[in-house]
Design an enzyme around this catalytic site. Structure first.
Site, PDB file in Angstrom:
ATOM      1  N   SER A  81       7.550  -8.421 -13.171  1.00 28.58           N
ATOM      2  CA  SER A  81       7.400  -9.262 -12.221  1.00 28.58           C
ATOM      3  C   SER A  81       8.483 -10.694 -12.544  1.00 28.58           C
ATOM      4  CB  SER A  81       5.994  -9.686 -12.113  1.00 28.58           C
ATOM      5  OG  SER A  81       5.175  -8.908 -11.497  1.00 28.58           O
TER       6      SER A  81
ATOM      7  N   LYS B 179      10.405 -11.781  -9.679  1.00 28.75           N
ATOM      8  CA  LYS B 179      10.037 -12.602  -8.909  1.00 28.75           C
ATOM      9  C   LYS B 179      10.645 -13.926  -8.658  1.00 28.75           C
ATOM     10  CE  LYS B 179       5.542 -10.498  -7.929  1.00 28.75           C
ATOM     11  NZ  LYS B 179       5.265  -9.356  -8.831  1.00 28.75           N
TER      12      LYS B 179
ATOM     13  N   SER C  89       1.315 -13.605  -9.364  1.00 30.74           N
ATOM     14  CA  SER C  89       2.393 -12.338  -9.286  1.00 30.74           C
ATOM     15  C   SER C  89       1.869 -11.335  -8.176  1.00 30.74           C
ATOM     16  CB  SER C  89       2.398 -11.639 -10.753  1.00 30.74           C
ATOM     17  OG  SER C  89       3.546 -10.943 -10.747  1.00 30.74           O
TER      18      SER C  89
END
Length: 414
Positions: free
Chosen positions: A123, A126, A178
């Site tokens: 993640s 991101k 997330s």
């Protein structure tokens, strides 16, 4: 005379052909690592599941080309620990396969371990998606979540199909919790998953993150997914120059208002150092089975701002956040001792728009670090470019060939 000239021309053309090939051919992306190269020089370790299996009829992309010169300075090509001469080793118990500590203001690399080894971001990718979002979408723009958004593989915030959310609210869900459902909703607003991934990769390439290829907007593993501790340090360094990004990652609690007949969604920052580690500024966590635990965090002490990136880490013997805290302590100690930097986070600051007027490219939010730029900036550093030199050599070959032909004709005429 004729045979001598012919032999000379043959040698010259053979040498020139080899030179042209060397100039025009990048490091082979699929080539096997050479002796002495670091582990995962070309690609992350093999996946442990089927998450990176290409869709039917498609092939997995080849590994990204490896720059001829290490981005960030010569020591960034070293394997294992990279610390200033005479410095103590970092604290024991760190499980990350790759990590990097940087000065968040100057971009100086304080210490690192296998910084350009190719790993998976989970993640942490991101942060790259968020950079595209803050440049293309208005924070107060209202988006309506789709059924597909709401049904993404979780971790999820809990978006409701038909619910209305502002971009700012979704950014909080993306970076604090997330949310994969949020990542998909933002990608939908940016033109769809494929378009968004292309924009993320274009931005990574333009700022010099040459180890990075996003395969999904969320960080779920996919064919060709790749990054490095150096690249994520560069991306985070750049992201923290964007006020909206810096504000969101520093937020401890947030609430998305009720919508779509569903109650409000409380959000709590997943980064456990926020509010615990003195001077903590924010960061991001990540995990997949293939990537293992990934982490980025930053803190300020005595006017210095440091950031740490950790890739392919494990939660034992101590939690990853505690390992990160020790690396930050180590970095601040090196800064107090005025230790010599071991590398430099550098990037090619994008202009307001890219050449094709794609506004997904950021204007620099602060002072760009100078120094040896990445090979992505090679074209800018050398305005003539590789293509120009190749054409010049070809023209030179034609001139020499013409000279030889003319000499031969003159000899035959005599």
């Amino acid at each position: 005379m004729h045979s001598a000239v012919s032999r000379s021309l043959k040698v010259f053309t053979t040498t020139l052909a080899a030179a042209l090939l060397a100039l025009s051919t990048p490091v082979a992306a699929g080539a096997a690592p050479q002796p002495g190269q670091c582990a995962n020089h070309l690609a992350p370790p093999p996946p442990v599941d089927t998450s990176e299996k290409p869709a039917p009829g498609k092939q997995a992309p080849a590994p990204l080309a490896v720059p001829a010169a290490p981005v960030g300075g010569p020591r960034m090509a070293e394997c294992g620990l990279i610390t200033p001469d005479g410095a103590l080793n970092p604290p024991e118990g760190n499980t990350a396969a790759s990590w990097l500590v940087q000065d968040l203001d100057t971009g100086a690399v304080v210490a690192a371990k296998d910084p350009h080894a190719r790993q998976r971001p989970a993640s942490l990718i991101k942060t790259l998606l968020a950079l595209v979002v803050v440049t293309q979408l208005n924070p107060q723009q209202v988006l309506v979540a789709t059924k597909e958004d709401a049904e993404q593989e979780c971790t999820c915030v809990g978006l409701v199909a038909g619910g209305q959310y502002t971009v700012d609210q979704l950014l909080h869900g993306l970076l604090m919790h997330s949310g994969n459902d949020v990542a998909h909703a933002l990608a939908t607003a940016l033109g769809g998953v494929d378009s968004t991934v292309a924009k993320m990769n274009a931005l990574a390439a333009r700022i010099g993150a040459l180890d990075t290829r996003a395969a999904t907007p969320s960080g779920l593993d996919g064919p060709g997914m790749s990054t490095s501790a150096y690249d994520l340090s560069l991306i985070f360094h750049y992201a923290m120059k964007q006020p909206e990004f810096a504000k969101v990652v520093a937020t401890k609690n947030f609430e998305i208002p009720p919508t779509g007949g569903k109650p409000a969604i409380p959000l709590f920052n997943d980064n456990k150092l926020l509010g615990v580690y003195p001077g903590f500024l924010g960061g991001k966590t990540g995990f997949t089975d293939d990537a293992r635990h990934t982490y980025v965090g930053s803190a300020q002490r005595k006017g210095k701002r440091l950031a740490v990136v950790m890739l392919r880490a494990e939660q034992k013997p101590t939690k990853v956040v505690d390992q990160a805290a020790k690396l930050l302590d180590y970095g601040f100690a090196l800064e107090d001792d005025r230790a010599e930097q071991v590398g430099q986070i550098t990037y090619q600051a994008p202009s307001t728009t890219s050449p094709d007027d794609d506004p997904s490219v950021l204007a620099d939010g602060g002072t760009s670090n100078s120094g040896t730029s990445s090979s992505a900036a090679a074209g800018k550093d050398d305005p003539f470019g590789v293509t120009g030199w190749v054409l010049t050599l070809v023209v030179f070959l034609v001139i020499v060939g013409g000279f030889v032909v003319g000499h031969q004709r003159k000899k035959n005429a005599s």
